[in-house]
Design an enzyme around this catalytic site. Structure first.
Site, PDB file in Angstrom:
ATOM      1  N   LYS A  64      34.279  77.209  20.975  1.00 52.67           N
ATOM      2  CA  LYS A  64      33.799  77.052  19.818  1.00 52.67           C
ATOM      3  C   LYS A  64      33.180  78.153  18.903  1.00 52.67           C
ATOM      4  O   LYS A  64      32.458  78.293  18.462  1.00 52.67           O
ATOM      5  CB  LYS A  64      33.456  76.001  19.094  1.00 52.67           C
ATOM      6  N   SER A  65      32.981  79.456  19.461  1.00 54.24           N
ATOM      7  CA  SER A  65      32.807  80.451  19.238  1.00 54.24           C
ATOM      8  C   SER A  65      33.727  81.547  18.593  1.00 54.24           C
ATOM      9  O   SER A  65      33.826  82.461  18.286  1.00 54.24           O
ATOM     10  CB  SER A  65      31.866  81.534  20.306  1.00 54.24           C
ATOM     11  N   THR A  67      37.306  81.999  19.824  1.00 54.11           N
ATOM     12  CA  THR A  67      38.282  82.386  21.052  1.00 54.11           C
ATOM     13  C   THR A  67      39.370  81.750  20.560  1.00 54.11           C
ATOM     14  O   THR A  67      40.285  83.010  20.871  1.00 54.11           O
ATOM     15  CB  THR A  67      38.346  80.519  22.187  1.00 54.11           C
ATOM     16  N   THR A  68      40.367  80.935  19.776  1.00 51.13           N
ATOM     17  CA  THR A  68      41.574  81.549  18.977  1.00 51.13           C
ATOM     18  C   THR A  68      41.737  82.315  18.412  1.00 51.13           C
ATOM     19  O   THR A  68      42.975  83.346  18.681  1.00 51.13           O
ATOM     20  CB  THR A  68      41.697  80.109  18.334  1.00 51.13           C
ATOM     21  N   HIS A 124      36.119  79.517  29.572  1.00 48.99           N
ATOM     22  CA  HIS A 124      35.340  79.657  29.746  1.00 48.99           C
ATOM     23  C   HIS A 124      34.226  79.255  30.439  1.00 48.99           C
ATOM     24  O   HIS A 124      32.628  79.431  29.910  1.00 48.99           O
ATOM     25  CB  HIS A 124      35.104  77.940  28.558  1.00 48.99           C
ATOM     26  N   ARG A 146      28.983  83.699  19.023  1.00 57.62           N
ATOM     27  CA  ARG A 146      29.132  83.114  17.581  1.00 57.62           C
ATOM     28  C   ARG A 146      27.810  82.653  17.099  1.00 57.62           C
ATOM     29  O   ARG A 146      27.077  82.166  18.383  1.00 57.62           O
ATOM     30  CB  ARG A 146      29.550  82.425  17.321  1.00 57.62           C
ATOM     31  N   SER A 154      30.439  73.488  14.714  1.00 56.53           N
ATOM     32  CA  SER A 154      32.749  73.622  14.807  1.00 56.53           C
ATOM     33  C   SER A 154      32.065  73.082  16.483  1.00 56.53           C
ATOM     34  O   SER A 154      33.665  71.760  16.443  1.00 56.53           O
ATOM     35  CB  SER A 154      32.403  75.202  15.484  1.00 56.53           C
ATOM     36  N   TYR A 212      31.167  86.997  16.519  1.00 56.03           N
ATOM     37  CA  TYR A 212      32.296  86.223  15.393  1.00 56.03           C
ATOM     38  C   TYR A 212      32.114  86.437  14.367  1.00 56.03           C
ATOM     39  O   TYR A 212      32.963  87.016  13.537  1.00 56.03           O
ATOM     40  CB  TYR A 212      31.808  85.087  15.875  1.00 56.03           C
TER      41      TYR A 212
END
Length: 314
Positions: A64-65, A67-68, A124, A146, A154, A212
C-alpha cells in the site's frame, strides 16, 4: 523424503512467533519480518531457487505504498519501444500486477515467470530476505515508499476488503496499535523502508529509492529519473514528442481506475483488481487520525528513522 521435508518445514513454521494478520489469518515472524502464512513457504523457495539475471528489474515496496502505480510506470518505460502506440497498450487490457507479477505469488503458482527480457518482478519481501542471487547479480531494484500515515489508512481499507475466513475485520484502534508495533503483512514498515533506503545510499547504481509523494508532485521528472536509472533513458526526440507525458497519462490513477480490466476480475486467486484503486491521495490520513494517533505515530517515525537521513513530511 519429500514428505519428511515438508513435515519439518511445517514444524519450523509452527515454531515461529505468530500474530493475527490484517488481511491474512496468520502472520509468522520469519527472518525478523511478519510474513503472511499463505506465503512463507513461497518466500523460502524464492530465497533458495530464484536465479536472478543481470538484466532483471525488481519493483519493490511495502504494501500500500504505490506498488500498482510504480509497476505500471516501470512496464511502460522499459517496454516503450515494443509498444510505441499508447492506444493499443498492454496496460489498457492487463492489470499492472499481471504484467509485473509478484515473485512470492509466482512461487505459489498463481502467475507465471516472465519470459521476455528484461524480466520485471514485483516483491514485498524486505531487502535482507531477498534471494542470494539478487544480491550477487547486477539487476536493478526500484523501491517506492510512502508517508507511513497514508500507508496505514490505505492498508486499513485494502485489507478490510479481503475476505479470507475465519478472519474478522480489524477495528481501527486495534489495527493502529498493531501498526505502531510493526505487526502488519511484511512489517515492521520502518525496517522494510530502512533496508532498501540504506542499500540505495550504499549502492545508488543498483537501488533507486522513490517517494510516492515526489511522484505525485512531479511525475514527469520522476519518470525521467526512473528511466535513466533503469538504463532506458528518453531521447531528446522522445522528450520533444511528449513521450514522458504520454506515459504519465497512461499510468495515471484516473486512467487505470476507469479501465474495464481494473474494474472487475481476480488476481492471485483471491484479490479483486478493483481493490488496488482507492483514492491515490496524499494526506488522506487527516480524515481519520485523532490528535492522539497523530502524536503517537509521529514519535514512532522520529524514533525509528532517527539518524538514517530518511524523513517524511507530516
Amino acid at each position: 523424503m519429500e514428505g519428511q521435508q515438508a513435515n519439518e518445514e511445517d514444524k519450523f513454521i509452527l515454531s515461529l512467533p505468530r500474530e493475527r494478520g490484517w488481511g491474512i489469518p496468520d502472520l509468522y515472524l520469519f527472518q525478523e519480518f511478519w510474513c503472511p502464512s499463505i506465503l512463507i513457504k513461497e518466500v523460502n523457495l524464492f530465497q533458495k531457487d530464484f536465479e536472478a539475471k543481470d538484466s532483471d528489474i525488481i519493483v519493490a515496496s511495502f504494501p500500500k505504498s504505490g506498488t500498482t502505480w510504480l509497476k505500471a510506470l516501470t512496464f511502460a518505460i522499459v517496454n516503450r519501444q515494443c509498444f510505441s502506440s499508447f492506444e493499443n497498450h498492454p496496460l489498457l487490457s492487463s492489470n499492472p500486477h499481471e504484467l509485473v507479477p509478484a515473485v512470492e505469488f509466482i512461487y505459489r503458482g498463481d502467475v507465471q515467470f516472465p519470459t521476455i527480457e528484461p524480466r520485471l518482478f514485483g516483491t514485498h519481501t524486505p531487502f535482507p530476505s531477498l534471494s542470494k542471487s539478487i544480491m550477487e547479480s547486477n539487476c536493478k531494484i526500484i523501491y517506492i515508499s510512502r508517508n507511513p500515515f497514508d500507508t496505514f489508512v490505505s492498508a486499513m481499507s485494502f485489507f478490510g476488503k479481503i475476505k479470507l475466513e475465519p478472519l474478522s475485520t480489524l477495528k481501527m484502534e486495534e489495527a493502529f496499535e498493531m501498526y505502531c508495533n510493526g505487526i502488519i503483512e511484511f512489517g515492521p514498515w520502518w525496517s522494510h523502508m530502512l533496508g532498501f533506503w540504506k542499500e540505495s545510499i550504499a549502492k545508488p547504481n543498483r537501488v533507486l529509492f522513490l517517494k510516492y509523494e515526489d511522484l505525485k508532485e512531479d511525475a514527469n521528472f520522476q519518470v525521467k529519473k526512473i528511466a535513466e536509472f533503469l538504463g532506458f533513458p528518453f531521447t531528446q526526440e522522445e522528450e520533444n514528442n511528449n513521450v514522458i507525458e504520454s506515459i504519465v497519462k497512461l499510468c495515471s490513477f484516473e486512467k487505470m481506475k476507469n479501465l474495464e480490466v481494473n474494474k472487475s476480475g481476480i488476481i492471485y486467486q483471491f484479490l479483486e483488481k478493483k481493490y488496488f484503486f482507492r483514492k491515490a491521495e496524499m494526506r488522506d490520513w487527516e480524515n481519520y487520525f485523532s490528535p492522539f494517533m497523530r502524536e503517537k505515530l509521529s514519535k514512532i517515525i522520529e524514533e525509528k528513522l532517527d539518524g538514517s537521513g530518511l524523513s517524511f513530511m507530516i
